[in-house]
Design a protein around this motif. Structure first.
Motif, PDB file in Angstrom:
ATOM      1  N   UNK A   1       0.846  -1.150   0.055  1.00 14.00           N
ATOM      2  CA  UNK A   1       0.181  -0.017   0.100  1.00 14.00           C
ATOM      3  C   UNK A   1       0.701   1.239   0.100  1.00 14.00           C
ATOM      4  N   UNK A   2       2.017   1.314   0.796  1.00 13.26           N
ATOM      5  CA  UNK A   2       2.779   2.417   0.911  1.00 13.26           C
ATOM      6  C   UNK A   2       3.498   2.645  -0.431  1.00 13.26           C
ATOM      7  N   UNK A   3       4.094   1.721  -0.966  1.00 13.73           N
ATOM      8  CA  UNK A   3       4.820   1.356  -2.111  1.00 13.73           C
ATOM      9  C   UNK A   3       4.000   1.827  -3.455  1.00 13.73           C
TER      10      UNK A   3
ATOM     11  N   UNK B   1       1.238   4.013  -3.229  1.00 12.27           N
ATOM     12  CA  UNK B   1       0.968   5.374  -2.772  1.00 12.27           C
ATOM     13  C   UNK B   1       2.225   6.272  -3.489  1.00 12.27           C
ATOM     14  N   UNK B   2       3.351   5.773  -2.878  1.00 10.54           N
ATOM     15  CA  UNK B   2       4.529   6.400  -3.271  1.00 10.54           C
ATOM     16  C   UNK B   2       4.807   6.684  -4.934  1.00 10.54           C
ATOM     17  N   UNK B   3       4.705   5.424  -5.546  1.00 11.38           N
ATOM     18  CA  UNK B   3       4.899   5.338  -6.873  1.00 11.38           C
ATOM     19  C   UNK B   3       3.722   6.069  -7.716  1.00 11.38           C
ATOM     20  N   UNK B   4       2.415   5.960  -7.128  1.00 13.14           N
ATOM     21  CA  UNK B   4       1.348   6.716  -7.754  1.00 13.14           C
ATOM     22  C   UNK B   4       1.563   8.358  -7.689  1.00 13.14           C
ATOM     23  N   UNK B   5       2.071   8.847  -6.540  1.00 12.05           N
ATOM     24  CA  UNK B   5       2.529  10.335  -6.553  1.00 12.05           C
ATOM     25  C   UNK B   5       3.736  10.575  -7.572  1.00 12.05           C
ATOM     26  N   UNK B   6       4.460   9.639  -7.825  1.00 16.17           N
ATOM     27  CA  UNK B   6       5.515  10.030  -8.932  1.00 16.17           C
ATOM     28  C   UNK B   6       4.883   9.798 -10.218  1.00 16.17           C
ATOM     29  N   UNK B   7       4.012   8.749 -10.434  1.00 14.48           N
ATOM     30  CA  UNK B   7       3.481   8.804 -11.792  1.00 14.48           C
ATOM     31  C   UNK B   7       2.728  10.115 -12.297  1.00 14.48           C
ATOM     32  N   UNK B   8       1.925  10.603 -11.087  1.00 13.74           N
ATOM     33  CA  UNK B   8       1.213  11.767 -11.229  1.00 13.74           C
ATOM     34  C   UNK B   8       1.715  13.064 -11.102  1.00 13.74           C
ATOM     35  N   UNK B   9       2.897  13.291 -10.475  1.00 14.27           N
ATOM     36  CA  UNK B   9       3.637  14.635 -10.440  1.00 14.27           C
ATOM     37  C   UNK B   9       5.071  14.571 -10.768  1.00 14.27           C
TER      38      UNK B   9
ATOM     39  N   UNK C   1      -2.783   0.156  -9.823  1.00  8.71           N
ATOM     40  CA  UNK C   1      -3.682  -0.208  -8.883  1.00  8.71           C
ATOM     41  C   UNK C   1      -2.707  -0.886  -7.882  1.00  8.71           C
ATOM     42  N   UNK C   2      -3.249  -1.206  -6.613  1.00  8.90           N
ATOM     43  CA  UNK C   2      -2.561  -1.964  -5.740  1.00  8.90           C
ATOM     44  C   UNK C   2      -2.231  -3.531  -6.238  1.00  8.90           C
ATOM     45  N   UNK C   3      -3.380  -3.875  -6.989  1.00 11.55           N
ATOM     46  CA  UNK C   3      -3.250  -5.159  -7.627  1.00 11.55           C
ATOM     47  C   UNK C   3      -2.117  -5.330  -8.657  1.00 11.55           C
ATOM     48  N   UNK C   4      -2.190  -4.352  -9.524  1.00 12.69           N
ATOM     49  CA  UNK C   4      -1.039  -4.374 -10.477  1.00 12.69           C
ATOM     50  C   UNK C   4       0.434  -4.352  -9.861  1.00 12.69           C
ATOM     51  N   UNK C   5       0.564  -3.472  -8.606  1.00 11.11           N
ATOM     52  CA  UNK C   5       1.949  -3.519  -7.985  1.00 11.11           C
ATOM     53  C   UNK C   5       2.167  -4.672  -7.461  1.00 11.11           C
TER      54      UNK C   5
ATOM     55  N   UNK D   1      12.819  -1.885   1.153  1.00 10.17           N
ATOM     56  CA  UNK D   1      12.154  -0.906   1.832  1.00 10.17           C
ATOM     57  C   UNK D   1      13.188  -0.206   2.704  1.00 10.17           C
ATOM     58  N   UNK D   2      13.107   1.138   2.866  1.00  5.21           N
ATOM     59  CA  UNK D   2      13.809   1.855   3.743  1.00  5.21           C
ATOM     60  C   UNK D   2      12.873   2.691   4.575  1.00  5.21           C
ATOM     61  N   UNK D   3      13.054   2.438   5.991  1.00  2.00           N
ATOM     62  CA  UNK D   3      12.540   3.006   6.920  1.00  2.00           C
ATOM     63  C   UNK D   3      13.376   4.225   7.734  1.00  2.00           C
ATOM     64  N   UNK D   4      12.864   5.152   8.078  1.00  2.00           N
ATOM     65  CA  UNK D   4      13.567   6.312   8.868  1.00  2.00           C
ATOM     66  C   UNK D   4      12.700   6.293  10.167  1.00  2.00           C
ATOM     67  N   UNK D   5      13.114   6.269  11.323  1.00  4.21           N
ATOM     68  CA  UNK D   5      12.048   6.383  12.505  1.00  4.21           C
ATOM     69  C   UNK D   5      10.891   5.615  12.532  1.00  4.21           C
ATOM     70  N   UNK D   6      11.224   4.463  11.918  1.00  2.00           N
ATOM     71  CA  UNK D   6      10.171   3.504  12.012  1.00  2.00           C
ATOM     72  C   UNK D   6       9.015   3.795  10.821  1.00  2.00           C
ATOM     73  N   UNK D   7       9.254   4.779  10.070  1.00  2.00           N
ATOM     74  CA  UNK D   7       8.608   5.187   8.858  1.00  2.00           C
ATOM     75  C   UNK D   7       8.825   4.789   7.783  1.00  2.00           C
ATOM     76  N   UNK D   8       7.767   4.289   6.545  1.00  2.00           N
ATOM     77  CA  UNK D   8       8.329   4.073   5.522  1.00  2.00           C
ATOM     78  C   UNK D   8       8.881   5.184   4.893  1.00  2.00           C
TER      79      UNK D   8
END
Length: 185
Positions: free
Chosen positions: A14-16, A18-26, A37-41, A57-64
């Protein structure tokens, strides 16, 4: 804030996505124009795993904070010793060493697999100086530029190819490489 790297899991999709979707759009790090979609990913994730390749995956301070993966460079069998790396970093984690940690992790994993080349295809060469410099700092060299090959956001975009030769002595392969099947005709 040192990034923590770990293997990605289905729980990260889900986080992956969302991040990729933002890059696609902007952004211009991908030439896709419709966010998958999530299913495609999930299908892309499964394909990478079927080849035994890393998805980190990289996390910083426990966050994606970002992700990276390696995929086969090309489908024909002679290319079985080369992979292409893809890296995406959350905007608020940029400049914190996340991209470097992810790229180092991919290099280490690919080298341990006995692969020969790691390729970076860095789009929008005009605004990707940081990514190009990161790759150079880790021993990648420029292999060429595809000029004006992508049309996104009403402008033409270049792609700079960077290549890391992990066995510069030219010795024969020490591992079987990726199983790419029969390849394409």
């Amino acid at each position: 804030m040192t990034p923590l790297l770990r293997d990605a899991s289905e729980g990260d999709l889900a986080a992956i996505t969302a991040l990729y979707g933002r890059e696609v759009q902007g952004g211009t790090a991908t030439f896709e124009t419709t966010p998958p979609t999530l299913e495609e990913m999930a299908g892309r994730f499964a394909a990478v795993k079927r080849h035994g390749l890393p998805w980190l995956v990289a996390e910083v301070d426990g966050r994606f904070a970002g992700y990276a993966y390696a995929s086969p460079f090309r489908p024909r069998p002679a290319y079985r010793y080369g992979v292409e790396g893809s890296i995406y970093v959350e905007e608020d984690a940029r400049g914190c060493g996340v991209g470097r940690a992810l790229l180092v992790g991919l290099v280490e994993r690919a080298r341990a697999m006995g692969l020969r080349h790691l390729i970076g295809a860095i789009s929008d060469s005009d605004t990707s100086a940081v990514s190009i410099a990161l790759h150079r700092s880790l021993g990648f060299r420029e292999a060429g530029v595809y000029r004006q090959v992508g049309w996104k956001f009403d402008r033409w975009l270049d792609v700079t190819l960077m290549q890391l030769d992990m066995a510069p002595d030219g010795a024969p392969p020490r591992a079987p490489g990726l199983n790419l099947g029969g390849g394409l005709a």
